[in-house]
Motif scaffolding. Structure first.
Motif, PDB file in Angstrom:
ATOM      1  N   HIS A   1      -6.952   0.926  -7.102  1.00  0.00           N
ATOM      2  CA  HIS A   1      -7.071   1.906  -6.537  1.00  0.00           C
ATOM      3  C   HIS A   1      -8.431   2.210  -5.071  1.00  0.00           C
ATOM      4  CE1 HIS A   1      -4.906   5.221  -9.207  1.00  0.00           C
ATOM      5  NE2 HIS A   1      -4.972   3.284 -10.000  1.00  0.00           N
TER       6      HIS A   1
ATOM      7  N   ASP B   1      -2.097   2.126 -13.520  1.00  0.00           N
ATOM      8  CA  ASP B   1      -2.120   0.022 -13.534  1.00  0.00           C
ATOM      9  C   ASP B   1      -2.212  -0.397 -11.523  1.00  0.00           C
ATOM     10  OD1 ASP B   1       0.439   0.864 -12.666  1.00  0.00           O
ATOM     11  OD2 ASP B   1       0.927  -0.916 -14.117  1.00  0.00           O
ATOM     12  N   TRP B   2      -2.142   0.118 -10.920  1.00  0.00           N
ATOM     13  CA  TRP B   2      -2.522  -0.345  -9.598  1.00  0.00           C
ATOM     14  C   TRP B   2      -4.088  -0.492  -9.536  1.00  0.00           C
ATOM     15  CZ3 TRP B   2       1.183   1.273  -5.164  1.00  0.00           C
ATOM     16  CH2 TRP B   2       2.694   1.284  -5.794  1.00  0.00           C
TER      17      TRP B   2
ATOM     18  N   ARG C   1      -0.172  -4.373  -5.747  1.00  0.00           N
ATOM     19  CA  ARG C   1      -0.115  -2.738  -5.251  1.00  0.00           C
ATOM     20  C   ARG C   1      -1.404  -2.708  -5.356  1.00  0.00           C
ATOM     21  NH1 ARG C   1       3.639  -5.159  -9.481  1.00  0.00           N
ATOM     22  NH2 ARG C   1       5.350  -4.616  -9.130  1.00  0.00           N
ATOM     23  N   VAL C   2      -1.402  -1.883  -4.260  1.00  0.00           N
ATOM     24  CA  VAL C   2      -2.719  -0.876  -3.791  1.00  0.00           C
ATOM     25  C   VAL C   2      -2.557   0.516  -3.235  1.00  0.00           C
ATOM     26  CG1 VAL C   2      -4.632  -0.225  -2.115  1.00  0.00           C
ATOM     27  CG2 VAL C   2      -3.318  -3.442  -2.750  1.00  0.00           C
ATOM     28  N   ALA C   3      -2.905   1.219  -4.548  1.00  0.00           N
ATOM     29  CA  ALA C   3      -3.125   3.168  -4.342  1.00  0.00           C
ATOM     30  C   ALA C   3      -4.149   3.461  -3.176  1.00  0.00           C
ATOM     31  CB  ALA C   3      -2.959   3.502  -5.773  1.00  0.00           C
TER      32      ALA C   3
ATOM     33  N   GLY D   1      -2.869   7.432  -8.191  1.00  0.00           N
ATOM     34  CA  GLY D   1      -1.545   6.707  -8.226  1.00  0.00           C
ATOM     35  C   GLY D   1      -1.606   5.786  -9.672  1.00  0.00           C
TER      36      GLY D   1
ATOM     37  N   HIS E   1       4.937   5.573  -4.637  1.00  0.00           N
ATOM     38  CA  HIS E   1       4.743   5.073  -4.818  1.00  0.00           C
ATOM     39  C   HIS E   1       5.917   3.639  -5.386  1.00  0.00           C
ATOM     40  CE1 HIS E   1       0.363   7.014  -5.378  1.00  0.00           C
ATOM     41  NE2 HIS E   1       0.255   5.865  -5.067  1.00  0.00           N
ATOM     42  N   GLN E   2       6.565   4.292  -6.187  1.00  0.00           N
ATOM     43  CA  GLN E   2       7.764   2.705  -5.870  1.00  0.00           C
ATOM     44  C   GLN E   2       8.883   2.967  -5.169  1.00  0.00           C
ATOM     45  OE1 GLN E   2       6.784   1.426  -8.954  1.00  0.00           O
ATOM     46  NE2 GLN E   2       5.531   2.822  -9.480  1.00  0.00           N
TER      47      GLN E   2
ATOM     48  N   CYS F   1       0.940  -0.972   0.250  1.00  0.00           N
ATOM     49  CA  CYS F   1      -0.256  -0.402   0.056  1.00  0.00           C
ATOM     50  C   CYS F   1       0.625   0.796   0.350  1.00  0.00           C
ATOM     51  CB  CYS F   1      -0.393   0.207   1.240  1.00  0.00           C
ATOM     52  SG  CYS F   1      -2.073  -2.004   1.245  1.00  0.00           S
TER      53      CYS F   1
END
Ligand SMILES: Nc1nc2c(ncn2[C@@H]2O[C@H](COP(=O)(O)OP(=O)(O)OP(=O)(O)O)[C@@H](O)[C@H]2O)c(=O)[nH]1
Ligand SMILES: [Mg+2]
Length: 444
Positions: A347, A344-345, A331-333, A341, A314-315, A309
């Motif tokens: 959300h 491709d995450w 992968r969670v934004a 975010g 983000h990276q 999270c």
């Protein structure tokens, strides 16, 4: 090789007594409308009673000149051992005659039963539960009068009844606690805290015994571990609380709020897993934080699925997961109501609940992949629900000890009733049953 057990209502038959030179052989039959099928090739010498069970004397024609008498015991569906029509043909123990009866049965669409298939049907039709199945096996296997008595005692309720008793006790306790709640404004107490504590303690002991019993039969704790991890303040605990439907993990605007691992057992769509809320990842600044980091790193290594999270940069910590299988990394934004975010995450927002269901779906899919099937096996399910019941009772115990609001206690008890109900009144159908029932002889 995997033995196939058909769970349908087809017609099965088997010798119920060992082959040999005894005076009688018992051919046991069950299936949908099995009685009609049997009566179609037998002639009856006594009147067929209209009752749901009974005994008639029947004759089978071996050829133009010869016939053999047999006793035909019947139990009509649903009042039989398997829940379907059951017929027992007690016939002279002559292999040619017995084979002849079988050939007539096969003509009528019967097939030979697999080991334990009668008991499997009894189980699937809700006639016996898993505990009783085990007891039946022990009755069959008993080699001394003592072990037979013990096994019969167990069958009569040694294992099964206590679970029903726990469920009854739970319901009674819940009723008392809810009465306490109803009368709380009038200062009337139906049940005292001491009595509640005592009762919850007794029930805990019973469920612990059940879990131990399952573990002693090799049904381990196969649950999948799902860890929420990411930088401090990313909203992990908020997400955790939404996923477990309650305020279980501390949330605050101060980074570094979560210091210990917070865990919660979950069942979504019959998949059991443990959700873990971990401290935020950062370089340890003092000893306590360093220890929390070490703990989190260790937990990542022990987890099956990692939900990373982040609400910004983000990276930043993704390289941290060199040991994580990409397939099991989500992968969670977070905070999508206020933060942007990567496209491709996944959300999510714990404030607007955006993306929560989608995240759940993704987690369930990975849990399925980890388990290798779309739902837990029968015994694993029993273990899973027993563990959830145990959690409910532990939390109920905690509620009483720490004088938490009665509503919370009632909530835990209610959930415990539901989870326990999944064991005492649930039908389990999967291939673990196959292993369990194959321990029986054919015809049992
Ligand atoms: N706007 C918004 N704020 C959120 C969201 N989720 C969490 N927050 C806020 O972000 C802050 C941190 O939330 P936590 O859930 O404690 O974050 P955490 O990742 O567990 O933090 P640590 O335990 O310190 O690592 C709190 O003030 C939350 O109210 C969200 O979806 N939207
Ligand atoms: Mg936290």
């Amino acid at each position: 090789m995997k033995r196939e057990i058909l769970l349908s209502h087809d017609l099965i038959c088997a010798c119920s007594a060992p082959a040999g030179h005894g005076s009688r052989q018992i051919i046991r039959i069950t299936g949908e409308n099995a009685l009609d099928k049997v009566t179609s090739f037998l002639k009856f010498k006594t009147i067929f009673p209209q009752d749901s069970k009974g005994l008639v004397v029947a004759t089978i024609l071996l050829d133009e000149f010869r016939s053999v008498d047999m006793d035909c015991y019947f139990w009509k569906s649903p009042g039989s051992y398997t829940g379907q029509d059951v017929v027992e043909l007690h016939v002279i123990s002559n292999s040619w005659v017995v084979d002849f009866v079988f050939s007539r049965l096969f003509e009528q669409g019967f097939r030979p039963a697999n080991p334990g298939e009668f008991t499997l049907r009894a189980f699937l039709n809700g006639k016996v539960d898993i505990a009783q199945v085990d007891a039946i096996h022990q009755v069959i296997e008993a080699s001394t009068p003592d072990s037979l008595n013990k096994a019969l005692g167990k069958l009569a309720g040694g294992v099964f009844d206590p679970l029903h008793k726990v469920k009854d006790d739970l319901l009674n306790l819940l009723a008392d606690v809810e009465a306490n709640l109803d009368f709380s404004t009038e200062d009337i107490q139906i049940i005292s805290s001491d009595a509640i504590l005592q009762k919850v303690g007794d029930m805990l002991a019973q469920i612990i015994l059940l879990v131990k019993k399952l573990q002693s039969r090799g049904v381990g704790d196969a649950k999948v571990r799902v860890i929420l991890i990411g930088p401090p303040n990313a909203g992990k605990s908020s997400l955790f609380n939404i996923l477990v439907k309650g305020q279980k993990s501390l949330v605050s605007p101060v980074p570094g709020t979560t210091r210990d691992l917070v865990t919660y057992n979950i069942n979504w769509e019959d998949s059991f897993f443990e959700l873990i809320d971990a401290p935020g990842i950062e370089e340890g600044r003092n000893i306590i934080e360093k220890e929390a980091q070490d703990l989190a790193n260790k937990e990542i290594g022990l987890s099956d699925i990692v939900v990373y999270c982040a609400d910004k940069d983000h990276q930043q910590f993704l390289g941290f997961f060199s040991k994580v299988d990409e397939k099991f990394l989500l992968r969670v934004a977070t905070k999508s109501d206020v933060c942007q975010g990567p496209d491709d995450w996944i959300h999510t927002s714990s404030h607007t609940l955006q993306g929560i269901e989608f995240l759940k779906k993704n987690i369930i899919e990975l849990v399925y992949q980890k388990n290798g099937s779309s739902s837990s096996s029968g015994l694993a399910k029993m273990h899973g629900y027993a563990t959830l019941t145990l959690d409910n009772l532990r939390r109920a115990h905690h509620c009483v000890l720490f004088e938490e609001p009665l509503e919370l206690l009632a909530l835990e008890l209610r959930e415990a009733v539901e989870n326990l109900g999944q064991i005492t009144g649930h039908v389990f159908t999967d291939d673990l049953l196959d292993r369990m029932f194959s321990r029986f002889c054919v015809g049992k």
